[in-house]
Write a protein that holds these residues in place. Structure first.
Motif, PDB file in Angstrom:
ATOM      1  N   MET A 165       0.850  -1.193   0.000  1.00 47.33           N
ATOM      2  CA  MET A 165       0.000   0.000   0.000  1.00 47.33           C
ATOM      3  C   MET A 165       0.887   1.246   0.000  1.00 47.33           C
ATOM      4  O   MET A 165       1.824   1.355   0.804  1.00 47.33           O
ATOM      5  N   GLN A 166       0.569   2.167  -0.883  1.00 48.38           N
ATOM      6  CA  GLN A 166       1.367   3.379  -0.987  1.00 48.38           C
ATOM      7  C   GLN A 166       1.064   4.316   0.176  1.00 48.38           C
ATOM      8  O   GLN A 166      -0.089   4.542   0.542  1.00 48.38           O
ATOM      9  N   HIS A 167       2.137   4.827   0.776  1.00 47.02           N
ATOM     10  CA  HIS A 167       1.984   5.781   1.866  1.00 47.02           C
ATOM     11  C   HIS A 167       1.785   7.182   1.297  1.00 47.02           C
ATOM     12  O   HIS A 167       2.585   7.661   0.494  1.00 47.02           O
ATOM     13  N   ILE A 168       0.710   7.816   1.701  1.00 44.14           N
ATOM     14  CA  ILE A 168       0.427   9.181   1.253  1.00 44.14           C
ATOM     15  C   ILE A 168       0.725  10.127   2.410  1.00 44.14           C
ATOM     16  O   ILE A 168       0.068  10.062   3.452  1.00 44.14           O
ATOM     17  N   PRO A 169       1.756  10.962   2.289  1.00 42.45           N
ATOM     18  CA  PRO A 169       2.102  11.864   3.399  1.00 42.45           C
ATOM     19  C   PRO A 169       0.977  12.855   3.678  1.00 42.45           C
ATOM     20  O   PRO A 169       0.275  13.301   2.767  1.00 42.45           O
ATOM     21  N   ARG A 170       0.802  13.144   4.957  1.00 42.52           N
ATOM     22  CA  ARG A 170      -0.231  14.108   5.353  1.00 42.52           C
ATOM     23  C   ARG A 170       0.310  15.522   5.188  1.00 42.52           C
ATOM     24  O   ARG A 170       1.491  15.773   5.371  1.00 42.52           O
ATOM     25  N   SER A 171      -0.574  16.424   4.889  1.00 40.60           N
ATOM     26  CA  SER A 171      -0.172  17.807   4.673  1.00 40.60           C
ATOM     27  C   SER A 171       0.172  18.467   6.005  1.00 40.60           C
ATOM     28  O   SER A 171      -0.334  18.072   7.065  1.00 40.60           O
ATOM     29  N   PRO A 172       1.030  19.491   5.983  1.00 39.98           N
ATOM     30  CA  PRO A 172       1.331  20.234   7.213  1.00 39.98           C
ATOM     31  C   PRO A 172       0.081  20.813   7.861  1.00 39.98           C
ATOM     32  O   PRO A 172      -0.020  20.893   9.087  1.00 39.98           O
ATOM     33  N   GLU A 173      -0.896  21.190   7.034  1.00 36.89           N
ATOM     34  CA  GLU A 173      -2.136  21.754   7.581  1.00 36.89           C
ATOM     35  C   GLU A 173      -2.918  20.709   8.368  1.00 36.89           C
ATOM     36  O   GLU A 173      -3.443  21.003   9.447  1.00 36.89           O
ATOM     37  N   ALA A 174      -2.970  19.471   7.855  1.00 37.02           N
ATOM     38  CA  ALA A 174      -3.679  18.399   8.561  1.00 37.02           C
ATOM     39  C   ALA A 174      -2.979  18.047   9.863  1.00 37.02           C
ATOM     40  O   ALA A 174      -3.622  17.823  10.902  1.00 37.02           O
ATOM     41  N   ILE A 175      -1.654  18.012   9.832  1.00 36.79           N
ATOM     42  CA  ILE A 175      -0.890  17.715  11.051  1.00 36.79           C
ATOM     43  C   ILE A 175      -1.110  18.811  12.089  1.00 36.79           C
ATOM     44  O   ILE A 175      -1.320  18.543  13.281  1.00 36.79           O
ATOM     45  N   ALA A 176      -1.077  20.070  11.651  1.00 33.56           N
ATOM     46  CA  ALA A 176      -1.283  21.191  12.575  1.00 33.56           C
ATOM     47  C   ALA A 176      -2.686  21.162  13.166  1.00 33.56           C
ATOM     48  O   ALA A 176      -2.886  21.463  14.356  1.00 33.56           O
ATOM     49  N   ASP A 185      -4.583  18.476  13.671  1.00 34.41           N
ATOM     50  CA  ASP A 185      -4.630  17.398  14.659  1.00 34.41           C
ATOM     51  C   ASP A 185      -3.946  17.816  15.951  1.00 34.41           C
ATOM     52  O   ASP A 185      -4.419  17.532  17.050  1.00 34.41           O
ATOM     53  N   ARG A 186      -2.818  18.495  15.819  1.00 31.07           N
ATOM     54  CA  ARG A 186      -2.099  18.963  16.998  1.00 31.07           C
ATOM     55  C   ARG A 186      -2.926  19.948  17.801  1.00 31.07           C
ATOM     56  O   ARG A 186      -2.965  19.899  19.034  1.00 31.07           O
ATOM     57  N   ALA A 187      -3.611  20.839  17.120  1.00 26.95           N
ATOM     58  CA  ALA A 187      -4.441  21.830  17.805  1.00 26.95           C
ATOM     59  C   ALA A 187      -5.587  21.152  18.557  1.00 26.95           C
ATOM     60  O   ALA A 187      -5.911  21.534  19.687  1.00 26.95           O
ATOM     61  N   ARG A 188      -6.201  20.141  17.932  1.00 25.74           N
ATOM     62  CA  ARG A 188      -7.285  19.418  18.612  1.00 25.74           C
ATOM     63  C   ARG A 188      -6.763  18.694  19.852  1.00 25.74           C
ATOM     64  O   ARG A 188      -7.410  18.696  20.898  1.00 25.74           O
ATOM     65  N   TYR A 189      -5.579  18.073  19.727  1.00 28.91           N
ATOM     66  CA  TYR A 189      -4.994  17.375  20.869  1.00 28.91           C
ATOM     67  C   TYR A 189      -4.706  18.357  22.010  1.00 28.91           C
ATOM     68  O   TYR A 189      -5.035  18.104  23.178  1.00 28.91           O
ATOM     69  N   GLU A 190      -4.095  19.504  21.689  1.00 29.17           N
ATOM     70  CA  GLU A 190      -3.745  20.460  22.735  1.00 29.17           C
ATOM     71  C   GLU A 190      -4.978  21.044  23.404  1.00 29.17           C
ATOM     72  O   GLU A 190      -4.976  21.306  24.614  1.00 29.17           O
ATOM     73  N   ASP A 191      -6.048  21.231  22.632  1.00 29.23           N
ATOM     74  CA  ASP A 191      -7.295  21.722  23.229  1.00 29.23           C
ATOM     75  C   ASP A 191      -7.873  20.690  24.190  1.00 29.23           C
ATOM     76  O   ASP A 191      -8.321  21.027  25.296  1.00 29.23           O
ATOM     77  N   HIS A 192      -7.840  19.414  23.783  1.00 33.36           N
ATOM     78  CA  HIS A 192      -8.339  18.345  24.644  1.00 33.36           C
ATOM     79  C   HIS A 192      -7.486  18.224  25.903  1.00 33.36           C
ATOM     80  O   HIS A 192      -7.993  18.070  27.016  1.00 33.36           O
TER      81      HIS A 192
END
Length: 266
Positions: A1-12, A14-21
């Motif tokens: 299965m080909q790995h599709i890198p996540r965009s910096p915007e998607a990573i940011a 996710d990080r924001a949601r984690y920090e809010d939680h």
């Protein structure tokens, strides 16, 4: 299965949601954690001292604690780190779980006022005293104190031997908590050793919240840049004393409160 890198915007995002939680979880904490314990450690009440053991550099030790009893560990100087494993004495299938311990309390900084959880969501140990807050829940054990010397074993070897002494085997070993190991993570996600957090007379006390089997290994941590011999540590087995209703470990966070409820119900 080909790995599709996540965009910096998607990573940011996710990080924001984690920090809010995380922020919501920490803001709900009923109590602030206590200040670090003073150095050096005060002399224990002679009436509480049940046993004392000296663990040379490169060696291990096993013991059992009844619920309410405390293990005091004294570093003995710079250069040594104490890896710790813990199992329920009633059922060793229940063991220390560092990923849950870190996740539930929203921090890798396990210090005075924090608890150490099992894989059953129950409290194994409470950190009732701690002078440094410099403990490693991320990277594991240490290499041999004296490479090439048969008398010096690495942490893994020590823990395999310790498990056998407790009637267990290497399949029962889990990720280890290492005391007096100031491992931190930089902005790039890399581990580093913050030696400024340690002193030569650091100490910690761990209170058993159920009957436990413990194993300790005294080695130099792999990230410790210092050289020279690893100093011996001292371990003091202290009798139980009454626990106050507002004990910081039992009331410092909503997560700890729930974990103690799980422990009492079991």
């Amino acid at each position: 299965m080909q790995h599709i890198p996540r965009s910096p915007e998607a990573i940011a995002a996710d990080r924001a949601r984690y920090e809010d939680h995380q922020r919501k979880g920490l803001d709900f904490a009923p109590r602030a954690l206590p200040a670090p314990s003073p150095r050096p450690a005060p002399d224990p009440d002679p009436g509480r001292l049940l046993a004392e053991e000296t663990i040379p550099g490169g060696w291990y030790w096993t013991t059992r604690l009844a619920a309410g009893e405390t293990l005091r560990i004294l570093s003995g100087g710079l250069g040594g780190s104490v890896s710790l494993a813990a199992w329920s004495a009633a059922d060793p299938a229940e063991r220390m779980n560092l990923p849950d311990t870190v996740k539930v309390q929203w921090t890798t900084e396990l210090r005075k006022g924090r608890v150490i959880l099992s894989d059953m969501g129950r409290v194994l140990l409470s950190i009732t005293e701690d002078s440094s807050g410099a403990h490693d829940a991320l990277t594991g054990g240490a290499p041999a104190t004296e490479p090439g010397t048969p008398r010096a074993r690495n942490t893994r070897d020590n823990m395999v031997l310790a498990a056998a002494k407790l009637g267990l085997d290497k399949r029962d070993l889990h990720a280890l908590l290492t005391l007096f190991a100031p491992v931190r993570v930089d902005e790039g996600g890399r581990f580093f050793w913050n030696g400024a957090l340690l002193s030569g007379d650091d100490w910690a006390e761990l209170r058993a919240e159920q009957d436990l089997m413990l194993a300790l290994s005294n080695n130099r941590h792999p990230l410790d840049p210092a050289g020279g011999p690893v100093p011996a540590i001292r371990a003091l087995h202290l009798a139980a004393v009454p626990v106050a209703a507002d004990d910081p470990c039992r009331t410092a966070s909503a997560e700890a409160i729930r974990a103690f409820q799980n422990t009492i119900r079991a």
